[in-house]
Design a protein around this motif. Structure first.
Motif, PDB file in Angstrom:
ATOM      1  N   LEU A 281     -37.331 -10.541 -11.626  1.00 15.47           N
ATOM      2  CA  LEU A 281     -36.252 -10.392 -10.656  1.00 15.47           C
ATOM      3  C   LEU A 281     -35.030  -9.776 -11.330  1.00 15.47           C
ATOM      4  N   ALA A 282     -34.318  -8.971 -10.579  1.00 18.73           N
ATOM      5  CA  ALA A 282     -33.110  -8.356 -11.129  1.00 18.73           C
ATOM      6  C   ALA A 282     -31.988  -9.374 -11.266  1.00 18.73           C
ATOM      7  N   GLU A 283     -31.987 -10.386 -10.397  1.00 18.02           N
ATOM      8  CA  GLU A 283     -30.946 -11.411 -10.422  1.00 18.02           C
ATOM      9  C   GLU A 283     -31.343 -12.558 -11.351  1.00 18.02           C
ATOM     10  N   LYS A 284     -30.348 -13.337 -11.767  1.00 17.63           N
ATOM     11  CA  LYS A 284     -30.591 -14.548 -12.525  1.00 17.63           C
ATOM     12  C   LYS A 284     -31.338 -15.540 -11.635  1.00 17.63           C
ATOM     13  N   SER A 285     -32.475 -16.053 -12.112  1.00 16.31           N
ATOM     14  CA  SER A 285     -33.277 -16.956 -11.293  1.00 16.31           C
ATOM     15  C   SER A 285     -33.238 -18.374 -11.856  1.00 16.31           C
ATOM     16  N   TYR A 286     -33.543 -19.337 -10.996  1.00 14.58           N
ATOM     17  CA  TYR A 286     -33.559 -20.757 -11.337  1.00 14.58           C
ATOM     18  C   TYR A 286     -34.792 -21.389 -10.696  1.00 14.58           C
ATOM     19  N   ARG A 287     -35.133 -22.591 -11.164  1.00 20.39           N
ATOM     20  CA  ARG A 287     -36.143 -23.410 -10.493  1.00 20.39           C
ATOM     21  C   ARG A 287     -35.411 -24.536  -9.773  1.00 20.39           C
ATOM     22  N   LEU A 288     -35.681 -24.681  -8.494  1.00 19.47           N
ATOM     23  CA  LEU A 288     -35.014 -25.692  -7.681  1.00 19.47           C
ATOM     24  C   LEU A 288     -35.997 -26.781  -7.277  1.00 19.47           C
ATOM     25  N   MET A 289     -35.540 -28.019  -7.294  1.00 15.24           N
ATOM     26  CA  MET A 289     -36.305 -29.153  -6.798  1.00 15.24           C
ATOM     27  C   MET A 289     -35.566 -29.791  -5.629  1.00 15.24           C
ATOM     28  N   THR A 290     -36.328 -30.260  -4.647  1.00 12.89           N
ATOM     29  CA  THR A 290     -35.714 -31.040  -3.578  1.00 12.89           C
ATOM     30  C   THR A 290     -35.761 -32.516  -3.963  1.00 12.89           C
TER      31      THR A 290
ATOM     32  N   ARG B 244     -30.654 -26.800 -18.016  1.00 11.09           N
ATOM     33  CA  ARG B 244     -30.253 -25.429 -17.711  1.00 11.09           C
ATOM     34  C   ARG B 244     -31.411 -24.687 -17.057  1.00 11.09           C
ATOM     35  N   GLY B 245     -31.051 -23.850 -16.111  1.00  7.84           N
ATOM     36  CA  GLY B 245     -32.060 -23.095 -15.378  1.00  7.84           C
ATOM     37  C   GLY B 245     -32.684 -23.856 -14.230  1.00  7.84           C
TER      38      GLY B 245
END
Length: 754
Positions: free
Chosen positions: A633-642, A713-714
């Motif tokens: 991805l061109a953008e900074k990506s993260y992993r998200l949890m609900t 982080r991330g």
């Protein structure tokens, strides 16, 4: 309604005065402050009713106050003085209700009679029970195939209702029986049988009294099963050690003030729970367990007699683990080698260890592999089949495990179908049915036309919210058995019915006699529950009576004596005893004070696997993590949890105070590491759009407020069910097909109009 966001770190221990105040506030809010106190004294008591919340087991010796804050909120919500009558629906068209929040919908109170949707007025209108059953039967009889119908089950459904439900559905001709397990512990049901032959935990509550070490992976007892905190507190006080692995540093993992302990309440200090909280990156648990296993193999001691006598696959497993570079283990886990070896040393010294896990494990792409690896850890030290040791998956809803035991499963084992045929004289369908993901897909494609929900809030509990809502709206008929109004009744099919049922707290009077229903907790204890309050309305019916009423209309030629079964639930239990293994002499055993524990073979070191052994199972770390969606991805990506807030249970929102995380007044928040917040150029409290990425495009959750938090982080975290909108329908755990709600690839964007 929510007020403005407030965010202040919570400094107190879990429980304590904060829990007591919240409990009182909840009862006052529902108008049952005086009445509710009497009801609570019967909660989780031998002669009382089972908590409608979590599945944590009850102790043999019970205190007067055998409940937690979450239990109080669940009971208060059910016992509320508010009512939703036909007049309410006449004054609130569905289009108007659709604009309300989920919190507002449920806060209106208890439903009082069956309602049917009228398209001309866009309102629900009263309908008699018999007309409702006839309408449903008419739709079902009009299908080209029984497989065009879907029969969903919530985890609060009793054993008796679940058994009759699956019997009716299979007599009708389909195995389309998806349930909430498909969205939570399905990987446990898939992975554990590979390893030890059963898909249930191997411990009892008593084992926690003998354990020396608890390794807790991916769950937060402070919010999800608060009564577990008392058990952990007792263990810590006698010198047991607790190690927690969770991306968020949760207050309920750190320290607990027991509201029933006067000294702790006065001092406010409480008991330290986890001696250390390790914070893995999202999805790093497989690598952590592998790292601990490597320490045991290279520097620890093995239970060689157990391995030689009871297991298979050890040599290949050991070679794989020892051949995995530490650099790779560290990179994928988010922990250092030193930290994992530190855990390994403590695990090695313990002679009785329990491993617990929750949805932080099961809602990952490689969930089944991770469960295999956790069980591997237990096998290395012989920690199955002895006191104080074993596997303990922590279930959510109060009877989610029992429903599966009763046959609520889209992939039924042949032995169940064989027994149904022998006992009831019909040929059940043999082909697998739809799970939750497949059910949504079938509705979307038009391959399924009728949706029947026995409890729950399917529209909100499921992934890919926009897609799921559109799929439900394509149905010819949607039916929901429920106690209160929720989003699933607003996102309806062309024809729609709401069927109100008794709650767990209410007296179930059949044929002049109060009936009890049974549940199975997380540790396979089966016990009976008797409601004590008058029903919220004289027109309510029990889930058992609703299922039987529909069965009579749907299956007029059936030889099953549905009316006789409703008249006396002991008769249902007699049938269960004939069909379900482990429930022989069901009535005599369950009417014994406290119920009975199911005989689970691995507790006796008997392994009902194909080879008769407990199996070491593992795949190379690189192969396991490659399952995760990782595009460029061109953008900074993260992993998200609900995650849940502290003021909710599953999809039910009790309020807007996530006390232990210091958040109040809003739910549109996103937790982020302070350094990530700074690096991305955002400010605390700034509103952003969260965008998830998948092979079919983007999904968005707009206007989320960023809050700095102690998280790796991330990684990001936000509340369920609102962020289900970001979870792609076909992003699910390998083999188990559980939505990957703890591994959502996202980017953060400033709003376009910002």
């Amino acid at each position: 309604m929510a007020n403005e966001l407030k965010f202040h770190p919570y400094q107190q221990a879990a429980g304590g005065w904060g829990s007591l105040r919240a409990s009182i506030r909840s009862m006052r809010q529902e108008g049952i402050l005086v009445d509710g106190t009497t009801v609570l004294l019967r909660l989780n008591q031998v002669e009382g009713f089972d908590c409608p919340g979590c599945a944590w087991p009850d102790p043999d010796i019970r205190s007067t106050f055998e409940f937690c804050e979450n239990g109080v909120k669940a009971v208060a919500a059910e016992a509320t003085s508010r009512r939703v009558t036909p007049d309410f629906f006449a004054n609130h068209p569905v289009a108007e209700l659709a604009d309300q929040t989920d919190y507002w919908l449920e806060e209106q109170g208890r439903l009082t009679e069956p309602m049917a949707y009228d398209a001309a007025t866009d309102c629900y209108q009263p309908i008699t029970w018999e007309d409702a059953f006839a309408r449903i039967a008419g739709h079902l009889h009009g299908l080209q195939s029984p497989n065009e119908a879907i029969f969903y089950t919530s985890g609060r459904t009793s054993n008796e209702a679940a058994f009759l439900y699956q019997l009716m559905v299979r007599a009708f001709g389909t195995n389309n029986l998806p349930d909430c397990s498909n969205m939570c512990h399905e990987p446990t049901s898939v992975g554990m049988p590979d390893s030890i032959g059963i898909g249930k935990g191997t411990v009892t509550l008593e084992d926690f009294e003998h354990a020396q070490l608890i390794l807790m992976f991916g769950h937060n007892p402070g919010g999800n099963s608060p009564r577990m905190l008392g058990t952990l507190s007792d263990l810590a006080k006698r010198g047991g050690r607790i190690l927690a692995f969770n991306p968020l540093k949760e207050r309920g993992l750190e320290r607990f003030v027991h509201p029933q302990n006067p000294a702790e309440m006065l001092s406010g200090h409480g008991t330290q729970l986890a001696m250390h909280i390790y914070q893995p990156r999202l999805g790093g648990d497989y690598a952590i367990a592998l790292g601990i296993a490597r320490y045991i193999l290279e520097q620890g001691s093995l239970d060689e007699d157990f391995i030689a006598t009871h297991t298979a696959g050890f040599t290949a497993f050991a070679e794989l683990v020892k051949g995995t570079p530490w650099s790779q283990i560290e990179a994928e886990s988010g922990l250092t080698r030193q930290e994992m070896e530190e855990v390994g040393a403590m695990y090695d010294r313990s002679s009785a260890s329990i491993i617990t896990w929750g949805m932080g494990i099961t809602q990952q792409p490689h969930a089944v592999d991770t469960i295999h690896m956790l069980v591997n850890l237990l096998l290395l030290k012989g920690n199955i089949g002895r006191p104080g040791a074993g596997a303990a998956p922590i279930r959510g809803h109060s009877n989610v495990q029992g429903d599966r035991t009763m046959g609520i499963w889209e992939r039924p084992p042949a032995r169940l179908l064989d027994r149904l045929e022998e006992v009831f004289g019909f040929s059940p369908p043999r082909e697998d049915g739809y799970d939750v993901v497949a059910a949504i897909d079938a509705l979307e494609r038009g391959a399924a036309k009728v949706f029947f929900g026995l409890g729950g809030n399917f529209a909100n509990a499921t992934p890919d919210t926009v897609r799921t809502h559109r799929a439900l709206q394509k149905a010819e008929l949607t039916v929901h058995v429920t106690t209160k109004l929720n989003r699933s009744h607003i996102v309806h099919g062309k024809d729609a019915l709401i069927l109100p049922c008794l709650g767990r707290t209410e007296i179930d009077l059949q044929n002049g006699r109060s009936q009890g229903v049974t549940v199975e907790d997380s540790m396979s204890m089966v016990h009976i529950s008797h409601g004590i309050r008058p029903p919220a309305s004289p027109l309510l019916r029990s889930e058992v009576a609703i299922v039987a009423g529909l069965a009579r209309a749907l299956l007029p030629q059936s030889q099953v004596p549905w009316e006789e079964l409703v008249a006396d639930y002991d008769r249902i239990r007699d049938l269960i005893a004939q069909v379900i293994p482990g429930f022989e002499d069901f009535n005599a055993r369950v009417h014994h004070a406290g119920g009975f524990h199911l005989d689970l073979a691995p507790r006796r070191r008997v392994w009902p696997t194909e080879n008769g052994k407990a199996n070491f199972l593992a795949r190379p770390l690189g192969e396991v993590v490659s399952i995760q969606f990782r595009p460029e991805l061109a953008e900074k990506s993260y992993r998200l949890m609900t995650t849940r807030s502290h003021d909710q249970y599953n999809t039910t929102i009790y309020g807007f105070e996530d006390r232990y995380r210091g958040v109040s007044g809003a739910r549109n928040v996103c937790f982020i590491h302070p350094d990530d917040l700074k690096e991305a150029g955002f400010a605390e409290g700034e509103a952003v759009d969260i965008v998830s990425h998948w092979h079919d495009g983007e999904r968005q959750a707009k206007g989320y407020l960023l809050l700095p938090y102690d998280i790796p982080r991330g990684c990001l975290a936000g509340y369920y069910p609102e962020l289900n909108v970001l979870v792609p329908l076909d992003s699910y755990a390998e083999r188990a097909r559980t939505p990957t709600s703890k591994s959502i690839l996202v980017t953060l964007r400033r709003p376009a109009n910002g």
